[in-house]
Design a protein around this motif. Structure first.
Motif, PDB file in Angstrom:
ATOM      1  N   GLN A  90       0.848  -1.192   0.000  1.00 41.22           N
ATOM      2  CA  GLN A  90       0.000   0.000   0.000  1.00 41.22           C
ATOM      3  C   GLN A  90       0.891   1.251   0.000  1.00 41.22           C
ATOM      4  O   GLN A  90       1.016   1.962   1.000  1.00 41.22           O
ATOM      5  CB  GLN A  90      -0.929  -0.032   1.215  1.00 41.22           C
ATOM      6  CG  GLN A  90      -1.830  -1.250   1.264  1.00 41.22           C
ATOM      7  CD  GLN A  90      -2.576  -1.392   2.586  1.00 41.22           C
ATOM      8  OE1 GLN A  90      -2.508  -0.519   3.469  1.00 41.22           O
ATOM      9  NE2 GLN A  90      -3.292  -2.489   2.746  1.00 41.22           N
ATOM     10  N   LEU A  91       1.527   1.493  -1.133  1.00 46.02           N
ATOM     11  CA  LEU A  91       2.567   2.512  -1.212  1.00 46.02           C
ATOM     12  C   LEU A  91       2.039   3.929  -1.027  1.00 46.02           C
ATOM     13  O   LEU A  91       2.669   4.757  -0.348  1.00 46.02           O
ATOM     14  CB  LEU A  91       3.303   2.386  -2.537  1.00 46.02           C
ATOM     15  CG  LEU A  91       3.933   1.006  -2.820  1.00 46.02           C
ATOM     16  CD1 LEU A  91       4.698   1.027  -4.137  1.00 46.02           C
ATOM     17  CD2 LEU A  91       4.841   0.592  -1.678  1.00 46.02           C
ATOM     18  N   ASP A  92       0.910   4.248  -1.642  1.00 48.21           N
ATOM     19  CA  ASP A  92       0.343   5.595  -1.469  1.00 48.21           C
ATOM     20  C   ASP A  92      -0.080   5.835  -0.026  1.00 48.21           C
ATOM     21  O   ASP A  92       0.112   6.925   0.520  1.00 48.21           O
ATOM     22  CB  ASP A  92      -0.859   5.784  -2.415  1.00 48.21           C
ATOM     23  CG  ASP A  92      -0.433   5.875  -3.872  1.00 48.21           C
ATOM     24  OD1 ASP A  92       0.616   6.492  -4.147  1.00 48.21           O
ATOM     25  OD2 ASP A  92      -1.139   5.320  -4.733  1.00 48.21           O
ATOM     26  N   ALA A  93      -0.653   4.813   0.586  1.00 46.22           N
ATOM     27  CA  ALA A  93      -1.079   4.941   1.981  1.00 46.22           C
ATOM     28  C   ALA A  93       0.128   5.129   2.901  1.00 46.22           C
ATOM     29  O   ALA A  93       0.040   5.836   3.915  1.00 46.22           O
ATOM     30  CB  ALA A  93      -1.874   3.706   2.406  1.00 46.22           C
ATOM     31  N   ALA A  94       1.244   4.513   2.543  1.00 45.52           N
ATOM     32  CA  ALA A  94       2.464   4.677   3.341  1.00 45.52           C
ATOM     33  C   ALA A  94       2.923   6.128   3.332  1.00 45.52           C
ATOM     34  O   ALA A  94       3.383   6.657   4.358  1.00 45.52           O
ATOM     35  CB  ALA A  94       3.563   3.773   2.789  1.00 45.52           C
ATOM     36  N   VAL A  95       2.773   6.789   2.177  1.00 41.51           N
ATOM     37  CA  VAL A  95       3.138   8.205   2.074  1.00 41.51           C
ATOM     38  C   VAL A  95       2.196   9.061   2.920  1.00 41.51           C
ATOM     39  O   VAL A  95       2.629   9.917   3.703  1.00 41.51           O
ATOM     40  CB  VAL A  95       3.098   8.666   0.606  1.00 41.51           C
ATOM     41  CG1 VAL A  95       3.264  10.181   0.511  1.00 41.51           C
ATOM     42  CG2 VAL A  95       4.190   7.971  -0.197  1.00 41.51           C
ATOM     43  N   TYR A 128       9.799   9.561   4.911  1.00 44.51           N
ATOM     44  CA  TYR A 128       8.868  10.153   3.949  1.00 44.51           C
ATOM     45  C   TYR A 128       9.481  10.164   2.549  1.00 44.51           C
ATOM     46  O   TYR A 128       8.822   9.807   1.564  1.00 44.51           O
ATOM     47  CB  TYR A 128       8.512  11.574   4.386  1.00 44.51           C
ATOM     48  CG  TYR A 128       7.439  12.223   3.551  1.00 44.51           C
ATOM     49  CD1 TYR A 128       6.168  11.655   3.455  1.00 44.51           C
ATOM     50  CD2 TYR A 128       7.685  13.401   2.854  1.00 44.51           C
ATOM     51  CE1 TYR A 128       5.178  12.249   2.680  1.00 44.51           C
ATOM     52  CE2 TYR A 128       6.698  14.007   2.086  1.00 44.51           C
ATOM     53  CZ  TYR A 128       5.446  13.426   2.000  1.00 44.51           C
ATOM     54  OH  TYR A 128       4.461  14.006   1.228  1.00 44.51           O
ATOM     55  N   ALA A 129      10.753  10.545   2.462  1.00 45.81           N
ATOM     56  CA  ALA A 129      11.445  10.545   1.168  1.00 45.81           C
ATOM     57  C   ALA A 129      11.497   9.140   0.586  1.00 45.81           C
ATOM     58  O   ALA A 129      11.261   8.928  -0.616  1.00 45.81           O
ATOM     59  CB  ALA A 129      12.857  11.103   1.333  1.00 45.81           C
ATOM     60  N   ASP A 130      11.790   8.172   1.423  1.00 44.18           N
ATOM     61  CA  ASP A 130      11.883   6.786   0.968  1.00 44.18           C
ATOM     62  C   ASP A 130      10.525   6.278   0.487  1.00 44.18           C
ATOM     63  O   ASP A 130      10.431   5.545  -0.506  1.00 44.18           O
ATOM     64  CB  ASP A 130      12.406   5.914   2.108  1.00 44.18           C
ATOM     65  CG  ASP A 130      13.059   4.634   1.619  1.00 44.18           C
ATOM     66  OD1 ASP A 130      13.645   4.641   0.523  1.00 44.18           O
ATOM     67  OD2 ASP A 130      12.990   3.623   2.338  1.00 44.18           O
ATOM     68  N   ALA A 131       9.467   6.666   1.186  1.00 42.23           N
ATOM     69  CA  ALA A 131       8.119   6.268   0.787  1.00 42.23           C
ATOM     70  C   ALA A 131       7.747   6.895  -0.557  1.00 42.23           C
ATOM     71  O   ALA A 131       7.130   6.246  -1.412  1.00 42.23           O
ATOM     72  CB  ALA A 131       7.111   6.670   1.862  1.00 42.23           C
ATOM     73  N   GLY A 177       7.137   5.700  -7.076  1.00 43.07           N
ATOM     74  CA  GLY A 177       7.527   5.797  -8.485  1.00 43.07           C
ATOM     75  C   GLY A 177       7.009   7.088  -9.103  1.00 43.07           C
ATOM     76  O   GLY A 177       5.870   7.499  -8.851  1.00 43.07           O
ATOM     77  N   GLY A 178       7.853   7.740  -9.884  1.00 43.19           N
ATOM     78  CA  GLY A 178       7.456   8.977 -10.544  1.00 43.19           C
ATOM     79  C   GLY A 178       7.504  10.198  -9.642  1.00 43.19           C
ATOM     80  O   GLY A 178       7.067  11.283 -10.040  1.00 43.19           O
ATOM     81  N   ARG A 179       8.026  10.028  -8.448  1.00 42.29           N
ATOM     82  CA  ARG A 179       8.082  11.157  -7.506  1.00 42.29           C
ATOM     83  C   ARG A 179       9.520  11.364  -7.020  1.00 42.29           C
ATOM     84  O   ARG A 179       9.758  11.740  -5.876  1.00 42.29           O
ATOM     85  CB  ARG A 179       7.130  10.924  -6.337  1.00 42.29           C
ATOM     86  CG  ARG A 179       5.694  10.686  -6.763  1.00 42.29           C
ATOM     87  CD  ARG A 179       4.723  10.555  -5.598  1.00 42.29           C
ATOM     88  NE  ARG A 179       4.516  11.821  -4.921  1.00 42.29           N
ATOM     89  CZ  ARG A 179       3.604  12.002  -3.944  1.00 42.29           C
ATOM     90  NH1 ARG A 179       2.840  10.987  -3.561  1.00 42.29           N
ATOM     91  NH2 ARG A 179       3.466  13.184  -3.354  1.00 42.29           N
ATOM     92  N   ASP A 180      10.458  11.131  -7.930  1.00 38.22           N
ATOM     93  CA  ASP A 180      11.874  11.205  -7.569  1.00 38.22           C
ATOM     94  C   ASP A 180      12.293  12.592  -7.114  1.00 38.22           C
ATOM     95  O   ASP A 180      13.104  12.737  -6.188  1.00 38.22           O
ATOM     96  CB  ASP A 180      12.749  10.770  -8.755  1.00 38.22           C
ATOM     97  CG  ASP A 180      12.630   9.283  -9.040  1.00 38.22           C
ATOM     98  OD1 ASP A 180      11.721   8.656  -8.454  1.00 38.22           O
ATOM     99  OD2 ASP A 180      13.419   8.760  -9.833  1.00 38.22           O
ATOM    100  N   GLU A 181      11.765  13.627  -7.767  1.00 34.92           N
ATOM    101  CA  GLU A 181      12.150  14.993  -7.407  1.00 34.92           C
ATOM    102  C   GLU A 181      11.682  15.350  -5.998  1.00 34.92           C
ATOM    103  O   GLU A 181      12.408  15.981  -5.224  1.00 34.92           O
ATOM    104  CB  GLU A 181      11.592  15.993  -8.421  1.00 34.92           C
ATOM    105  CG  GLU A 181      12.334  15.999  -9.746  1.00 34.92           C
ATOM    106  CD  GLU A 181      13.822  16.282  -9.572  1.00 34.92           C
ATOM    107  OE1 GLU A 181      14.170  17.207  -8.805  1.00 34.92           O
ATOM    108  OE2 GLU A 181      14.635  15.575 -10.184  1.00 34.92           O
ATOM    109  N   GLU A 182      10.461  14.920  -5.661  1.00 34.80           N
ATOM    110  CA  GLU A 182       9.968  15.145  -4.307  1.00 34.80           C
ATOM    111  C   GLU A 182      10.809  14.370  -3.297  1.00 34.80           C
ATOM    112  O   GLU A 182      11.136  14.882  -2.215  1.00 34.80           O
ATOM    113  CB  GLU A 182       8.515  14.697  -4.199  1.00 34.80           C
ATOM    114  CG  GLU A 182       7.527  15.541  -4.958  1.00 34.80           C
ATOM    115  CD  GLU A 182       6.128  14.967  -4.857  1.00 34.80           C
ATOM    116  OE1 GLU A 182       5.453  15.249  -3.839  1.00 34.80           O
ATOM    117  OE2 GLU A 182       5.719  14.227  -5.772  1.00 34.80           O
ATOM    118  N   ALA A 183      11.147  13.141  -3.665  1.00 32.95           N
ATOM    119  CA  ALA A 183      11.967  12.319  -2.774  1.00 32.95           C
ATOM    120  C   ALA A 183      13.313  12.979  -2.542  1.00 32.95           C
ATOM    121  O   ALA A 183      13.816  13.022  -1.405  1.00 32.95           O
ATOM    122  CB  ALA A 183      12.156  10.923  -3.360  1.00 32.95           C
TER     123      ALA A 183
END
Length: 278
Positions: free
Chosen positions: A149-154, A178-181, A186-192
Protein backbone atom coordinates in the motif's frame (compact mmCIF):
# COMPACT_ATOMS: atom_id res chain seq x y z
CA UNK A 1 32.07 -12.08 29.65
CA UNK A 2 35.02 -9.68 30.10
CA UNK A 3 34.29 -6.19 31.41
CA UNK A 4 36.80 -3.42 30.59
CA UNK A 5 38.33 -1.69 33.60
CA UNK A 6 36.90 1.69 32.60
CA UNK A 7 33.32 0.39 32.92
CA UNK A 8 31.93 1.10 36.38
CA UNK A 9 28.18 0.69 35.93
CA UNK A 10 27.55 4.28 36.93
CA UNK A 11 27.29 5.15 33.24
CA UNK A 12 23.69 3.90 33.35
CA UNK A 13 20.70 6.22 33.47
CA UNK A 14 19.86 7.10 37.11
CA UNK A 15 16.39 5.54 36.73
CA UNK A 16 17.95 2.21 35.77
CA UNK A 17 20.38 2.42 38.67
CA UNK A 18 17.41 3.00 40.94
CA UNK A 19 15.75 -0.18 39.66
CA UNK A 20 18.90 -2.16 40.37
CA UNK A 21 18.85 -1.10 44.04
CA UNK A 22 16.39 -3.92 44.63
CA UNK A 23 19.38 -6.27 44.19
CA UNK A 24 22.30 -6.91 46.56
CA UNK A 25 24.98 -4.30 45.87
CA UNK A 26 27.59 -6.67 44.44
CA UNK A 27 25.03 -8.24 42.13
CA UNK A 28 23.63 -4.84 41.16
CA UNK A 29 27.11 -3.64 40.17
CA UNK A 30 27.69 -6.74 38.04
CA UNK A 31 24.36 -6.37 36.28
CA UNK A 32 24.97 -2.66 35.72
CA UNK A 33 28.33 -3.29 34.07
CA UNK A 34 26.84 -5.84 31.69
CA UNK A 35 24.04 -3.44 30.81
CA UNK A 36 26.59 -0.72 30.08
CA UNK A 37 28.47 -3.07 27.74
CA UNK A 38 25.24 -4.07 25.98
CA UNK A 39 24.36 -0.42 25.38
CA UNK A 40 27.91 0.46 24.31
CA UNK A 41 28.08 -2.29 21.69
CA UNK A 42 24.51 -2.22 20.39
CA UNK A 43 25.26 -0.12 17.30
CA UNK A 44 28.70 -1.53 16.48
CA UNK A 45 28.43 -5.23 17.42
CA UNK A 46 24.84 -6.26 18.04
CA UNK A 47 25.67 -9.93 18.61
CA UNK A 48 28.18 -9.09 21.34
CA UNK A 49 25.72 -6.63 22.87
CA UNK A 50 23.13 -9.40 22.92
CA UNK A 51 25.49 -11.70 24.81
CA UNK A 52 26.14 -9.08 27.50
CA UNK A 53 22.41 -8.43 27.83
CA UNK A 54 21.76 -12.15 28.28
CA UNK A 55 24.33 -12.26 31.09
CA UNK A 56 22.44 -9.45 32.83
CA UNK A 57 19.20 -11.35 32.32
CA UNK A 58 20.59 -14.49 33.92
CA UNK A 59 21.61 -12.40 36.93
CA UNK A 60 18.46 -10.30 37.28
CA UNK A 61 15.56 -11.51 35.16
CA UNK A 62 12.99 -9.79 37.37
CA UNK A 63 14.27 -6.27 36.73
CA UNK A 64 12.24 -4.45 34.06
CA UNK A 65 15.23 -2.48 32.75
CA UNK A 66 17.11 -5.71 32.18
CA UNK A 67 14.24 -7.20 30.17
CA UNK A 68 14.09 -4.01 28.11
CA UNK A 69 17.83 -4.19 27.41
CA UNK A 70 17.53 -7.81 26.29
CA UNK A 71 14.63 -6.79 24.05
CA UNK A 72 16.63 -4.08 22.30
CA UNK A 73 19.63 -6.37 21.91
CA UNK A 74 17.46 -9.15 20.47
CA UNK A 75 15.82 -6.61 18.13
CA UNK A 76 19.27 -5.48 16.98
CA UNK A 77 20.13 -9.05 16.00
CA UNK A 78 16.76 -9.56 14.26
CA UNK A 79 15.54 -12.02 16.91
CA UNK A 80 12.10 -10.44 16.69
CA UNK A 81 10.15 -13.13 18.54
CA UNK A 82 12.47 -12.89 21.53
CA UNK A 83 12.50 -9.10 21.39
CA UNK A 84 8.70 -9.02 21.39
CA UNK A 85 8.54 -11.40 24.36
CA UNK A 86 11.00 -9.24 26.33
CA UNK A 87 9.15 -6.01 25.55
CA UNK A 88 5.90 -7.63 26.64
CA UNK A 89 7.55 -8.77 29.87
CA UNK A 90 8.75 -5.25 30.54
CA UNK A 91 5.23 -3.91 29.87
CA UNK A 92 3.73 -6.40 32.35
CA UNK A 93 6.23 -5.31 34.99
CA UNK A 94 5.76 -1.57 34.57
CA UNK A 95 2.38 -1.12 32.88
CA UNK A 96 3.95 1.50 30.57
CA UNK A 97 3.26 1.80 26.84
CA UNK A 98 6.57 3.41 25.87
CA UNK A 99 7.69 0.35 23.90
CA UNK A 100 4.42 -0.08 22.01
CA UNK A 101 5.93 1.11 18.68
CA UNK A 102 8.87 -1.27 19.11
CA UNK A 103 6.48 -4.13 19.79
CA UNK A 104 4.55 -3.26 16.63
CA UNK A 105 7.76 -3.19 14.62
CA UNK A 106 8.64 -6.64 15.94
CA UNK A 107 5.32 -7.81 14.49
CA UNK A 108 6.48 -6.45 11.15
CA UNK A 109 9.77 -8.28 11.54
CA UNK A 110 7.82 -11.49 12.13
CA UNK A 111 5.94 -10.98 8.86
CA UNK A 112 2.72 -9.74 10.47
CA UNK A 113 2.22 -6.16 9.15
CA UNK A 114 -1.56 -6.44 9.66
CA UNK A 115 -0.96 -6.91 13.38
CA UNK A 116 1.34 -3.88 13.40
CA UNK A 117 -1.42 -1.77 11.85
CA UNK A 118 -3.90 -3.00 14.45
CA UNK A 119 -1.51 -1.87 17.16
CA UNK A 120 -1.16 1.52 15.45
CA UNK A 121 -4.89 2.05 16.01
CA UNK A 122 -5.01 0.67 19.55
CA UNK A 123 -5.88 2.79 22.63
CA UNK A 124 -2.31 2.38 23.91
CA UNK A 125 -1.14 4.86 21.27
CA UNK A 126 -2.97 7.62 23.14
CA UNK A 127 -0.69 6.98 26.10
CA UNK A 128 2.45 7.66 24.07
CA UNK A 129 4.29 10.96 24.22
CA UNK A 130 4.88 13.06 21.11
CA UNK A 131 8.00 11.15 20.09
CA UNK A 132 6.25 7.83 20.66
CA UNK A 133 3.37 8.80 18.37
CA UNK A 134 5.82 9.76 15.63
CA UNK A 135 7.56 6.40 16.07
CA UNK A 136 4.18 4.70 15.74
CA UNK A 137 3.56 6.48 12.45
CA UNK A 138 6.93 5.36 11.14
CA UNK A 139 6.07 1.76 11.97
CA UNK A 140 2.58 2.05 10.47
CA UNK A 141 3.99 3.52 7.25
CA UNK A 142 6.45 0.64 7.02
CA UNK A 143 3.61 -1.85 7.54
CA UNK A 144 1.67 -0.22 4.70
CA UNK A 145 4.67 -0.68 2.43
CA UNK A 146 4.98 -4.30 3.53
CA UNK A 147 1.42 -4.80 2.30
CA UNK A 148 2.11 -3.02 -1.00
CA UNK A 149 0.00 0.00 0.00
CA UNK A 150 2.57 2.51 -1.21
CA UNK A 151 0.34 5.59 -1.47
CA UNK A 152 -1.08 4.94 1.98
CA UNK A 153 2.46 4.68 3.34
CA UNK A 154 3.14 8.21 2.07
CA UNK A 155 -0.11 9.62 3.49
CA UNK A 156 0.60 8.07 6.91
CA UNK A 157 3.69 10.29 7.24
CA UNK A 158 2.09 13.52 6.06
CA UNK A 159 2.03 15.29 9.39
CA UNK A 160 2.82 18.88 10.32
CA UNK A 161 6.06 17.80 12.03
CA UNK A 162 7.59 17.19 8.59
CA UNK A 163 7.92 20.94 7.99
CA UNK A 164 8.53 22.01 11.55
CA UNK A 165 11.33 24.54 11.96
CA UNK A 166 12.16 22.95 15.28
CA UNK A 167 14.54 20.01 14.89
CA UNK A 168 13.75 17.10 17.19
CA UNK A 169 15.64 13.83 17.69
CA UNK A 170 13.20 12.09 15.36
CA UNK A 171 12.96 14.80 12.65
CA UNK A 172 15.67 13.36 10.40
CA UNK A 173 14.21 9.86 10.48
CA UNK A 174 10.69 11.13 9.80
CA UNK A 175 11.83 13.11 6.76
CA UNK A 176 14.01 10.25 5.58
CA UNK A 177 11.13 7.75 5.85
CA UNK A 178 8.87 10.15 3.95
CA UNK A 179 11.44 10.54 1.17
CA UNK A 180 11.88 6.79 0.97
CA UNK A 181 8.12 6.27 0.79
CA UNK A 182 7.85 8.82 -2.03
CA UNK A 183 10.62 7.08 -3.96
CA UNK A 184 8.89 3.71 -3.61
CA UNK A 185 5.71 5.06 -5.23
CA UNK A 186 7.53 5.80 -8.48
CA UNK A 187 7.46 8.98 -10.54
CA UNK A 188 8.08 11.16 -7.51
CA UNK A 189 11.87 11.20 -7.57
CA UNK A 190 12.15 14.99 -7.41
CA UNK A 191 9.97 15.15 -4.31
CA UNK A 192 11.97 12.32 -2.77
CA UNK A 193 15.19 14.17 -3.48
CA UNK A 194 13.83 17.29 -1.77
CA UNK A 195 12.96 15.35 1.38
CA UNK A 196 16.22 13.42 1.47
CA UNK A 197 17.90 16.83 1.38
CA UNK A 198 15.72 18.06 4.26
CA UNK A 199 16.48 14.88 6.18
CA UNK A 200 20.18 15.52 5.71
CA UNK A 201 19.79 19.07 7.02
CA UNK A 202 18.16 17.73 10.18
CA UNK A 203 20.52 14.78 10.64
CA UNK A 204 23.05 16.29 13.02
CA UNK A 205 24.30 12.94 14.33
CA UNK A 206 24.61 11.07 11.03
CA UNK A 207 21.75 8.76 11.97
CA UNK A 208 20.60 8.22 8.37
CA UNK A 209 22.33 7.67 5.04
CA UNK A 210 20.47 10.56 3.44
CA UNK A 211 23.68 11.85 1.82
CA UNK A 212 24.23 8.54 0.06
CA UNK A 213 20.63 8.41 -1.13
CA UNK A 214 20.95 11.92 -2.56
CA UNK A 215 24.12 10.89 -4.37
CA UNK A 216 22.35 7.87 -5.85
CA UNK A 217 19.53 10.04 -7.15
CA UNK A 218 22.10 12.41 -8.68
CA UNK A 219 23.91 9.49 -10.32
CA UNK A 220 27.05 9.95 -8.25
CA UNK A 221 29.20 7.30 -6.61
CA UNK A 222 31.97 7.65 -4.06
CA UNK A 223 35.12 5.63 -3.44
CA UNK A 224 36.31 5.24 0.13
CA UNK A 225 40.01 6.07 -0.01
CA UNK A 226 40.49 4.37 3.36
CA UNK A 227 38.87 1.09 2.28
CA UNK A 228 41.51 -1.65 2.84
CA UNK A 229 39.84 -3.86 0.23
CA UNK A 230 40.46 -1.18 -2.35
CA UNK A 231 44.16 -1.16 -1.46
CA UNK A 232 44.27 -4.95 -1.74
CA UNK A 233 42.72 -4.81 -5.20
CA UNK A 234 45.26 -2.24 -6.36
CA UNK A 235 48.14 -4.23 -4.92
CA UNK A 236 46.81 -7.36 -6.58
CA UNK A 237 46.82 -5.64 -9.95
CA UNK A 238 50.32 -4.20 -9.64
CA UNK A 239 52.35 -7.35 -10.53
CA UNK A 240 50.28 -7.93 -13.64
CA UNK A 241 50.64 -4.31 -14.66
CA UNK A 242 54.40 -4.41 -14.15
CA UNK A 243 54.62 -7.66 -16.10
CA UNK A 244 52.64 -6.14 -18.95
CA UNK A 245 54.98 -3.14 -18.95
CA UNK A 246 58.01 -5.44 -19.15
CA UNK A 247 56.42 -7.39 -21.98
CA UNK A 248 55.77 -4.15 -23.89
CA UNK A 249 59.35 -3.06 -23.34
CA UNK A 250 60.71 -6.43 -24.47
CA UNK A 251 58.51 -6.28 -27.54
CA UNK A 252 59.75 -2.81 -28.41
CA UNK A 253 63.37 -3.93 -27.94
CA UNK A 254 62.80 -6.87 -30.31
CA UNK A 255 61.34 -4.52 -32.89
CA UNK A 256 64.39 -2.25 -32.64
CA UNK A 257 66.73 -5.24 -33.05
CA UNK A 258 64.82 -6.38 -36.15
CA UNK A 259 65.09 -2.87 -37.60
CA UNK A 260 68.82 -2.78 -36.94
CA UNK A 261 69.33 -6.17 -38.63
CA UNK A 262 67.28 -5.04 -41.58
CA UNK A 263 69.32 -1.86 -41.94
CA UNK A 264 72.50 -3.94 -41.76
CA UNK A 265 71.33 -6.14 -44.61
CA UNK A 266 70.53 -3.08 -46.70
CA UNK A 267 74.04 -1.69 -46.15
CA UNK A 268 75.59 -4.99 -47.25
CA UNK A 269 73.48 -4.98 -50.40
CA UNK A 270 74.58 -1.43 -51.16
CA UNK A 271 78.24 -2.39 -50.76
CA UNK A 272 77.83 -5.28 -53.16
CA UNK A 273 76.17 -3.03 -55.71
CA UNK A 274 78.96 -0.48 -55.45
CA UNK A 275 81.50 -3.27 -55.99
CA UNK A 276 79.76 -4.38 -59.14
CA UNK A 277 79.75 -0.87 -60.55
CA UNK A 278 83.46 -0.51 -60.04
Amino acid sequence: MPIPEDVTGFELDPDVRQELKSLPKTLADEVAKNLVMAARLLDSDAEEAYRYAKVAQRLAARVAAVREAVGFAAYGTEKYAEALAEFRARRRMTGGAELWPMMADCERGLGRPERALEMAGAPEVQDLDHEGRIEMRLVASGARRDLGQLDAAVVTLQVQELNSASIKPWTARLRYAYADALLAVGGRDEEAREWFSKALDADRDGETDAADRLAELDGLSFVDALDPELDDDEEGESPATASEARDDKDGNDDEHEDDDEHEGDEHEDDDEDEGNVK
